[in-house]
Design a protein around this motif. Structure first.
Motif, short mmCIF file in Angstrom:
data_model
loop_
_atom_site.label_atom_id
_atom_site.label_comp_id
_atom_site.label_asym_id
_atom_site.label_seq_id
_atom_site.Cartn_x
_atom_site.Cartn_y
_atom_site.Cartn_z
N GLY A 188 -8.34 74.69 18.37
CA GLY A 188 -8.33 74.90 16.92
C GLY A 188 -9.66 74.54 16.29
N THR A 189 -10.19 73.37 16.64
CA THR A 189 -11.47 72.94 16.07
C THR A 189 -12.60 73.88 16.46
OG1 THR A 189 -10.75 70.63 16.15
CG2 THR A 189 -13.11 71.03 15.95
N GLY A 193 -14.49 76.30 13.70
CA GLY A 193 -15.90 76.03 13.50
C GLY A 193 -16.78 77.22 13.84
N GLN A 194 -16.50 77.89 14.96
CA GLN A 194 -17.32 79.02 15.37
C GLN A 194 -17.21 80.18 14.38
OE1 GLN A 194 -19.57 79.49 17.65
NE2 GLN A 194 -19.43 77.42 18.45
N LEU A 195 -16.03 80.41 13.86
CA LEU A 195 -15.86 81.49 12.88
C LEU A 195 -16.63 81.19 11.59
CD1 LEU A 195 -12.10 82.45 13.31
CD2 LEU A 195 -14.09 83.81 13.95
N MET A 196 -16.62 79.93 11.16
CA MET A 196 -17.37 79.56 9.97
C MET A 196 -18.87 79.71 10.20
SD MET A 196 -15.18 76.22 8.74
CE MET A 196 -16.22 75.89 7.32
N VAL A 197 -19.33 79.31 11.40
CA VAL A 197 -20.76 79.45 11.72
C VAL A 197 -21.12 80.93 11.80
CG1 VAL A 197 -22.49 79.08 13.51
CG2 VAL A 197 -20.93 77.23 12.90
N ALA A 198 -20.27 81.74 12.45
CA ALA A 198 -20.55 83.18 12.56
C ALA A 198 -20.61 83.83 11.19
CB ALA A 198 -19.46 83.85 13.41
N LEU A 226 -21.46 87.87 14.86
CA LEU A 226 -20.60 87.82 16.04
C LEU A 226 -21.38 87.40 17.28
CD1 LEU A 226 -18.38 91.03 15.60
CD2 LEU A 226 -17.62 88.64 15.52
N ALA A 227 -22.56 87.98 17.44
CA ALA A 227 -23.37 87.67 18.62
C ALA A 227 -23.77 86.21 18.66
CB ALA A 227 -24.61 88.56 18.65
N ASN A 228 -23.87 85.57 17.50
CA ASN A 228 -24.26 84.16 17.46
C ASN A 228 -23.24 83.26 18.16
OD1 ASN A 228 -26.31 82.27 16.12
ND2 ASN A 228 -24.37 81.35 15.52
N MET A 229 -22.00 83.77 18.34
CA MET A 229 -20.97 83.00 19.00
C MET A 229 -21.13 83.02 20.52
SD MET A 229 -17.71 84.26 16.70
CE MET A 229 -16.52 83.26 17.60
N ILE A 290 -20.45 71.64 10.89
CA ILE A 290 -19.23 72.42 11.03
C ILE A 290 -18.60 72.22 12.40
CG2 ILE A 290 -18.25 74.74 11.05
CD1 ILE A 290 -20.26 75.56 8.98
N VAL A 291 -19.40 72.39 13.44
CA VAL A 291 -18.84 72.29 14.80
C VAL A 291 -19.97 71.93 15.75
CG1 VAL A 291 -19.17 74.77 15.25
CG2 VAL A 291 -17.53 73.48 16.61
#
Length: 345
Positions: A188-189, A193-198, A226-229, A290-291
């Motif tokens: 979950g974390t 976090g990754q979606l917020m960063v993306a 998206l690629a940043n993930m 964020i993460v």
């Protein structure tokens, strides 16, 4: 027997890969949305179903506003890009543009040997991009199922988990609860976090490309987010389409300030500097708050996981491979710890 069963399982997974991907996306959305539903329950003091309905109504309102303002832009850029890449005449014109730009701005490159290579590899690359765009449109059309799956996961997810844990023998009950809690927290974390960063990186990339006058800035900005993930490969993968589009459309590039570019190196340098600045902002000001990007995995493991995920499930596999491997590592470590300390065997 184990090898045969593993082969059969792998074959089944490949056959139902589209359905499996939709279910995985729904499950990840569940981990992201469930805390929001719990927060709505506490704030409004309604039951679970009421909180879910409030959430869906809010999402519909936001989606309607987004469609009203952004759909014309997104639709126009996607349709134009796909038509551009799917036309043989336009492909050849784009290749001719690349040749001209190279001849005029990169004269030190032996153009005589380059022309055939540009024609060969350029046509193949543009065809691949067209296929990717078509697959993205197909994926978005299939993902209409996700809200329905997500609804039932939100409504009955807790009950399903209780039913599964209730079937576990008593000696493994505590271990099962701990593993469930570990997966909830870890997955979950990470996903939230990754979606917020993306989203942050995608928004910054879109704004930067719009200011620099790069065509299809919205599509490229979304791809950059998206690629940043994807670990290690993401920042470069997000920058390459912007550089490629700028080379093809150099003669028509016009930045927001309207003075134009005098030489090819100017927009390319601006794009590279913009993406380096965005990555610096991400690493210093966004991700640490964020993460944490550390997945406690060896870099070689991360690279192999990204490549294998891409080969098996495409972009989704590249995005989800690392968190899934990280979760498997954490779960395996906890299982071994419980077996050793509680002597379950």
């Amino acid at each position: 027997v184990g090898a045969i069963l593993l082969t059969i399982a792998g074959w089944i997974v490949m056959q139902i890969s589209e359905v499996l991907i939709l279910f995985i996306i729904s499950l990840l959305m569940y981990y992201m949305v469930d805390p929001i539903i719990i927060g709505i329950e506490r704030l409004t003091r309604v039951n679970r179903m009421g909180a879910i309905i409030i959430f869906y109504v809010a999402c519909l309102i936001i989606a309607a506003i987004g469609v009203l303002f952004l759909l014309p832009l997104i639709s126009d850029q996607f349709n134009t890009a796909y038509a551009l890449l799917n036309s043989e005449e336009v492909r050849q014109d784009s290749i001719d543009r690349i040749r001209t730009v190279i001849e005029q701005n990169l004269s030190f490159i032996p153009v005589a040997d380059l022309k055939e290579k540009v024609t060969e590899y350029g046509t193949a690359a543009i065809s691949d991009v067209a296929t990717i765009l078509l697959n993205m449109l197909s994926f978005f059309s299939l993902s209409i199922v996700v809200p329905f799956i997500l609804f039932f996961l939100l409504k009955d997810g807790a009950g399903m988990r209780k039913q599964i844990i209730s079937k576990v023998p008593n000696r493994f009950f505590e271990m099962s609860l701990n593993l469930t809690d570990t997966i909830d927290r870890h997955l979950g974390t990470y996903i939230r976090g990754q979606l917020m960063v993306a989203g942050s990186v995608g928004s910054l990339s879109t704004i930067a490309l719009w200011i620099l006058g790069v065509p299809y800035f919205f599509i490229i900005g979304m791809l950059a987010g998206l690629a940043n993930m994807i670990p290690y490969l993401g920042p470069v993968a997000g920058m390459v389409p912007a550089v490629g589009v700028s080379i093809v459309f150099f003669d028509s590039l016009s930045p927001l300030w309207g003075s134009g570019y005098g030489a090819l190196w100017e927009p390319l340098t601006a794009i590279v500097c913009a993406f380096l600045a965005i990555q610096l902002i991400d690493n210093i000001a966004i991700s640490p708050f964020i993460v944490s990007k550390s997945t406690d995995l060896h870099p070689l493991t991360v690279i192999v996981t990204v490549i294998a995920g891409g080969r098996m499930f495409g972009l989704i596999g590249m995005l989800l491979g690392v968190p899934l491997i990280s979760i498997i590592k954490v779960v395996t470590r906890d299982i071994i710890w419980h077996f050793r300390n509680y002597k379950l065997l």
